[in-house]
Design a protein around this motif. Structure first.
Motif, mmCIF file in Angstrom:
data_model
loop_
_atom_site.group_PDB
_atom_site.id
_atom_site.type_symbol
_atom_site.label_atom_id
_atom_site.label_comp_id
_atom_site.label_asym_id
_atom_site.label_seq_id
_atom_site.Cartn_x
_atom_site.Cartn_y
_atom_site.Cartn_z
ATOM 1 N N ILE A 28 1.596 -96.498 7.284
ATOM 2 C CA ILE A 28 2.210 -96.699 5.964
ATOM 3 C C ILE A 28 1.381 -96.054 4.852
ATOM 4 O O ILE A 28 1.921 -95.423 3.953
ATOM 5 C CB ILE A 28 2.375 -98.204 5.683
ATOM 6 N N VAL A 29 0.070 -96.240 4.920
ATOM 7 C CA VAL A 29 -0.843 -95.795 3.869
ATOM 8 C C VAL A 29 -1.718 -94.662 4.405
ATOM 9 O O VAL A 29 -2.292 -94.803 5.481
ATOM 10 C CB VAL A 29 -1.743 -96.978 3.431
ATOM 11 N N PRO A 30 -1.838 -93.563 3.644
ATOM 12 C CA PRO A 30 -2.763 -92.517 4.098
ATOM 13 C C PRO A 30 -4.182 -93.075 4.252
ATOM 14 O O PRO A 30 -4.650 -93.842 3.408
ATOM 15 C CB PRO A 30 -2.704 -91.477 2.972
ATOM 16 N N PHE A 31 -4.841 -92.706 5.314
ATOM 17 C CA PHE A 31 -6.186 -93.175 5.654
ATOM 18 C C PHE A 31 -6.239 -94.690 5.890
ATOM 19 O O PHE A 31 -7.312 -95.279 5.896
ATOM 20 C CB PHE A 31 -7.207 -92.770 4.587
ATOM 21 N N GLY A 32 -5.091 -95.311 6.081
ATOM 22 C CA GLY A 32 -5.031 -96.757 6.304
ATOM 23 C C GLY A 32 -5.705 -97.188 7.589
ATOM 24 O O GLY A 32 -6.128 -98.334 7.711
ATOM 25 N N THR A 33 -5.827 -96.269 8.555
ATOM 26 C CA THR A 33 -6.487 -96.631 9.808
ATOM 27 C C THR A 33 -7.943 -96.993 9.575
ATOM 28 O O THR A 33 -8.504 -97.797 10.304
ATOM 29 C CB THR A 33 -6.422 -95.491 10.837
ATOM 30 N N ILE A 34 -8.531 -96.421 8.538
ATOM 31 C CA ILE A 34 -9.920 -96.746 8.204
ATOM 32 C C ILE A 34 -9.976 -97.749 7.058
ATOM 33 O O ILE A 34 -10.759 -98.696 7.087
ATOM 34 C CB ILE A 34 -10.709 -95.465 7.866
ATOM 35 N N VAL A 35 -9.117 -97.568 6.052
ATOM 36 C CA VAL A 35 -9.163 -98.417 4.855
ATOM 37 C C VAL A 35 -8.812 -99.867 5.182
ATOM 38 O O VAL A 35 -9.460 -100.796 4.693
ATOM 39 C CB VAL A 35 -8.250 -97.857 3.751
ATOM 40 N N GLY A 36 -7.797 -100.096 6.023
ATOM 41 C CA GLY A 36 -7.384 -101.462 6.362
ATOM 42 C C GLY A 36 -8.512 -102.272 6.987
ATOM 43 O O GLY A 36 -8.884 -103.336 6.469
ATOM 44 N N PRO A 37 -9.083 -101.801 8.109
ATOM 45 C CA PRO A 37 -10.199 -102.544 8.700
ATOM 46 C C PRO A 37 -11.416 -102.629 7.783
ATOM 47 O O PRO A 37 -12.109 -103.645 7.757
ATOM 48 C CB PRO A 37 -10.535 -101.730 9.955
ATOM 49 N N LEU A 38 -11.659 -101.582 6.987
ATOM 50 C CA LEU A 38 -12.806 -101.582 6.080
ATOM 51 C C LEU A 38 -12.681 -102.684 5.034
ATOM 52 O O LEU A 38 -13.641 -103.431 4.790
ATOM 53 C CB LEU A 38 -12.942 -100.218 5.394
ATOM 54 N N GLY A 55 -15.243 -106.286 12.888
ATOM 55 C CA GLY A 55 -14.948 -105.327 11.825
ATOM 56 C C GLY A 55 -15.721 -104.032 12.022
ATOM 57 O O GLY A 55 -15.163 -102.938 11.893
ATOM 58 N N ARG A 56 -17.009 -104.153 12.336
ATOM 59 C CA ARG A 56 -17.823 -102.958 12.602
ATOM 60 C C ARG A 56 -17.285 -102.200 13.814
ATOM 61 O O ARG A 56 -17.201 -100.972 13.802
ATOM 62 C CB ARG A 56 -19.282 -103.338 12.842
ATOM 63 N N PHE A 61 -14.544 -97.424 15.905
ATOM 64 C CA PHE A 61 -13.500 -96.843 16.752
ATOM 65 C C PHE A 61 -12.556 -95.974 15.928
ATOM 66 O O PHE A 61 -12.197 -94.863 16.354
ATOM 67 C CB PHE A 61 -12.714 -97.953 17.471
ATOM 68 N N GLN A 62 -12.160 -96.450 14.751
ATOM 69 C CA GLN A 62 -11.239 -95.682 13.918
ATOM 70 C C GLN A 62 -11.868 -94.364 13.461
ATOM 71 O O GLN A 62 -11.223 -93.318 13.474
ATOM 72 C CB GLN A 62 -10.780 -96.512 12.706
ATOM 73 N N ILE A 63 -13.130 -94.424 13.052
ATOM 74 C CA ILE A 63 -13.828 -93.204 12.627
ATOM 75 C C ILE A 63 -13.958 -92.237 13.808
ATOM 76 O O ILE A 63 -13.737 -91.034 13.666
ATOM 77 C CB ILE A 63 -15.207 -93.545 12.025
ATOM 78 N N SER A 64 -14.292 -92.767 14.974
ATOM 79 C CA SER A 64 -14.395 -91.926 16.171
ATOM 80 C C SER A 64 -13.064 -91.254 16.483
ATOM 81 O O SER A 64 -13.015 -90.055 16.791
ATOM 82 C CB SER A 64 -14.848 -92.757 17.375
#
Length: 119
Positions: A28-38, A55-56, A61-64
């Motif tokens: 839904i949100v650009p970069f949400g794969t990282i922003v949501g968990p962050l 969370g870490r 995993f998302q960054i990888s």
């Protein structure tokens, strides 16, 4: 390391699960794969060791996966990248769901093929 860490509240398990599930916000949100968990991790990491750990793990995993996707994207020039992107997409969805389920059970979950950026 799928062992229960300690007796925890259902709220801790829920927030731990959300650290994994919020990766789907990337649809839904650009970069949400990282922003949501962050965002979830930053909000709850000081209140629960379990949420801090999960969370870490989710962020790493998302960054990888973003790095793997960039490499596969470059490899689309030689076509193998297309197959890698498809495989990575399936891998990502399956393991985010598994991580969410394990966190909801109160178990520490470690994603495979994850580079540990955040310790």
């Amino acid at each position: 390391m799928n062992q229960p860490m300690y007796s925890m509240s259902s709220e801790e398990r829920t927030f731990g699960m959300l650290c994994h599930l919020l990766a789907f916000s990337g649809f839904i949100v650009p970069f949400g794969t990282i922003v949501g968990p962050l965002v979830m991790w930053l909000m709850k990491k000081d209140r629960s060791q379990f949420v801090n750990d999960q969370g870490r793990e989710s962020l790493n995993f998302q960054i990888s996966c973003v790095i793997y996707a960039i490499v596969a994207g470059v490899l689309t020039l030689v076509f193998i990248g297309v197959l890698l992107l498809i495989a990575l997409g399936i891998f990502w969805i399956v393991f985010v769901i598994i991580g969410s389920i394990r966190a909801n059970e109160g178990k520490l979950y470690r994603y495979p093929m994850t580079i540990r950026f955040i310790k």
